[in-house]
Enzyme design. Structure first.
Site, short mmCIF file in Angstrom:
data_model
loop_
_atom_site.label_atom_id
_atom_site.label_comp_id
_atom_site.label_asym_id
_atom_site.label_seq_id
_atom_site.Cartn_x
_atom_site.Cartn_y
_atom_site.Cartn_z
N ASN A 1 0.86 -1.18 0.00
CA ASN A 1 0.00 0.00 0.00
C ASN A 1 0.90 1.24 0.00
OD1 ASN A 1 -1.33 2.30 1.19
ND2 ASN A 1 -3.03 0.98 1.71
N HIS B 1 1.10 6.26 1.87
CA HIS B 1 1.88 7.22 2.65
C HIS B 1 3.05 7.81 1.90
CE1 HIS B 1 -0.93 6.84 5.72
NE2 HIS B 1 -0.68 5.57 5.95
N ARG C 1 4.32 18.78 1.04
CA ARG C 1 4.95 19.94 0.41
C ARG C 1 4.26 20.37 -0.88
NH1 ARG C 1 10.27 21.32 2.22
NH2 ARG C 1 10.00 21.27 4.47
N HIS D 1 -5.56 3.77 -1.49
CA HIS D 1 -6.89 4.09 -0.95
C HIS D 1 -7.23 5.52 -1.36
CE1 HIS D 1 -9.57 4.29 2.96
NE2 HIS D 1 -10.21 4.66 1.87
N ARG E 1 -9.42 8.24 -0.72
CA ARG E 1 -10.38 8.63 0.31
C ARG E 1 -11.25 9.78 -0.17
NH1 ARG E 1 -8.75 6.54 5.61
NH2 ARG E 1 -10.46 7.80 6.37
N ARG F 1 -6.93 12.86 1.00
CA ARG F 1 -5.83 13.34 1.85
C ARG F 1 -4.46 12.80 1.43
NH1 ARG F 1 -7.12 10.00 7.39
NH2 ARG F 1 -9.11 11.08 7.19
N HIS F 2 -4.45 11.64 0.78
CA HIS F 2 -3.14 11.19 0.27
C HIS F 2 -3.23 10.91 -1.24
CE1 HIS F 2 -5.08 7.50 1.60
NE2 HIS F 2 -4.70 7.61 2.86
N GLU G 1 -8.56 0.63 -2.88
CA GLU G 1 -9.38 0.65 -1.67
C GLU G 1 -10.30 1.83 -1.73
OE1 GLU G 1 -7.46 0.89 2.11
OE2 GLU G 1 -6.25 -0.86 1.66
N THR H 1 -6.83 6.49 10.20
CA THR H 1 -6.74 5.40 9.23
C THR H 1 -8.01 4.57 9.36
OG1 THR H 1 -5.42 3.50 8.49
CG2 THR H 1 -5.48 3.93 10.86
N THR H 2 -8.21 3.59 8.48
CA THR H 2 -9.41 2.75 8.56
C THR H 2 -9.45 2.10 9.94
OG1 THR H 2 -8.96 2.30 6.24
CG2 THR H 2 -10.72 1.04 7.27
N GLU I 1 -11.07 -9.29 2.95
CA GLU I 1 -9.81 -8.94 3.60
C GLU I 1 -10.10 -8.85 5.09
OE1 GLU I 1 -7.43 -5.62 2.13
OE2 GLU I 1 -6.55 -5.39 4.14
N HIS J 1 -3.74 -4.64 7.93
CA HIS J 1 -3.87 -3.49 8.83
C HIS J 1 -2.97 -3.69 10.04
CE1 HIS J 1 -5.36 0.25 10.34
NE2 HIS J 1 -5.90 0.41 9.14
N1 PXP Z 1 -5.98 -2.97 4.39
C1 PXP Z 1 -6.90 -2.00 4.45
C2 PXP Z 1 -8.30 -2.33 4.07
C3 PXP Z 1 -6.56 -0.69 4.86
O1 PXP Z 1 -7.51 0.27 4.91
C4 PXP Z 1 -5.21 -0.41 5.16
C5 PXP Z 1 -4.82 0.99 5.53
O2 PXP Z 1 -4.96 1.82 4.42
C6 PXP Z 1 -4.28 -1.46 5.06
C7 PXP Z 1 -4.69 -2.74 4.71
C8 PXP Z 1 -2.84 -1.26 5.36
O3 PXP Z 1 -2.71 -0.97 6.71
P1 PXP Z 1 -1.31 -0.49 7.27
O4 PXP Z 1 -1.03 0.83 6.61
O5 PXP Z 1 -1.52 -0.40 8.73
O6 PXP Z 1 -0.30 -1.54 6.86
#
Ligand code: PXP
Length: 238
Positions: free
Chosen positions: A6, A9, A17, A42, A44, A48-49, A69, A99-100, A150, A190
Site C-alpha cells: 500500500n 503514505h 509539500r 486508498h 479517500r 488526503r493522500h 481501496e 486510518t481505517t 480482507e 492493517h
Molecule cells: N488494508 C486495508 C483495508 C486498509 O484500509 C489499510 C490501511 O490503508 C491497510 C490494509 C494497510 O494498513 P497499514 O497501513 O496499517 O499496513
C-alpha cells in the site's frame, strides 16, 4: 501467500509539500521490482493522500495488480468503473479517522453491496470486502457476491498481551478457514509490521497481505526495496 504494498503514505509525504516528491508511481515500481505482487492505494473521500490522477497513473504503468481501496461514494464508484483496477477493496470510511478503524458491517449494507458487486463484475473488476474476522460477516460477504474478504488484523496488531493476541489470532485463523471453505479468497491486513506479520503468514489459506504504513516507515531505515524484501522473506519463511 503474496505481498501487496500500500503506497498511500508516499502520497502523504508528497502532499506535505504540495510538489511531486516522493513519486508515488516510482515507489510502486520499486515495490514491484522487489517482488510485490500487487499495489494498493486508498482513494479517500477527502483525497488526503492518493489523488484521482495517481489512480490512473498507477493503473496505466504498473505491471502487477492494482487494488483500489474505497468507500462506497458515488464519485469514487464512478472513478473505479472508469479506471478498471483489478480489484476494489471496499472499506468503511470516517472523515475524522486517522486510518481505517475497523471492518465493514456487511449486514447493514448488504443491498448496496449486491448492487456494487454487480456493477464491478460487469466491468471485470473483482470485489473484496474489508471485514472483521467474524463468521457471520464472512457468510454475508459471500451472499452479496464478493470474490474475496480482507480480514482486519488491526485488533491483533494493537494487542500487547500475548494471551489476548493469541485469541485474536485464533479468530483470524477460524474466519480464514471458513471463508476458504465457502470459496472466498482471503486477504489480511492493517497494522502488520516486521514483528507481527510472521504469525499471520503461518495461516496458509490467506492468499495475500496488504501492508502499508510499516513498509513506508521502515523504508526510511532500510530503503523501500530492502524493506519490501524483508516482508517477503517473512512471508516465505513461515
Ligand atoms: N488494508 C486495508 C483495508 C486498509 O484500509 C489499510 C490501511 O490503508 C491497510 C490494509 C494497510 O494498513 P497499514 O497501513 O496499517 O499496513
Amino acid at each position: 501467500m503474496i505481498l501487496n504494498v500500500n503506497i498511500d503514505h508516499v502520497a502523504t509525504l508528497r502532499n506535505a509539500r504540495g510538489g511531486t516528491e516522493p513519486d508515488v508511481l516510482e515507489a510502486a515500481l520499486i515495490s514491484e521490482a522487489a517482488g510485490a505482487k500487487g499495489i494498493v492505494c486508498h482513494l479517500r473521500e477527502d483525497r488526503r493522500h492518493i489523488k484521482d490522477a495517481d489512480v490512473y497513473n498507477l493503473k496505466n504503468n504498473i505491471s502487477t495488480r492494482l487494488d483500489l481501496e474505497m468507500a462506497m461514494y458515488d464519485d469514487i464508484i464512478a472513478l473505479a468503473l472508469d479506471v478498471v483496477p483489478d480489484l476494489v477493496t471496499i472499506v468503511p470510511e470516517g472523515r475524522q479517522e486517522l486510518t481505517t478503524e475497523g471492518g465493514l458491517d456487511v449486514i447493514a449494507i448488504q443491498h448496496e453491496l449486491i448492487t456494487l458487486c454487480k456493477k464491478m463484475h460487469d466491468k471485470g473488476i473483482e470485489v473484496s470486502l474489508f471485514i472483521e474476522p467474524d463468521k457471520t460477516q464472512v457468510e454475508i460477504a459471500k451472499s452479496v457476491g464478493a470474490d474475496m474478504v480482507e480480514l482486519h488484523t488491526g485488533t491483533y496488531a494493537n494487542l500487547t498481551e500475548t494471551s489476548r493476541q493469541n485469541g485474536e489470532l485464533i479468530r483470524i485463523n477460524e474466519a480464514t478457514l471458513f471463508a476458504d471453505s465457502i470459496g472466498l479468497k482471503v486477504a489480511a491486513g492493517h497494522g502488520l509490521n516486521l514483528d507481527n506479520t510472521a504469525n499471520i503468514a503461518k495461516i496458509k489459506q490467506i492468499h495475500e497481505l496488504s501492508i502499508g504504513h510499516s513498509i513506508i516507515s521502515n523504508s526510511i531505515k532500510y530503503g523501500l526495496e530492502a524493506t519490501v524484501k524483508k516482508f517477503i522473506s517473512i512471508i516465505e519463511s513461515n
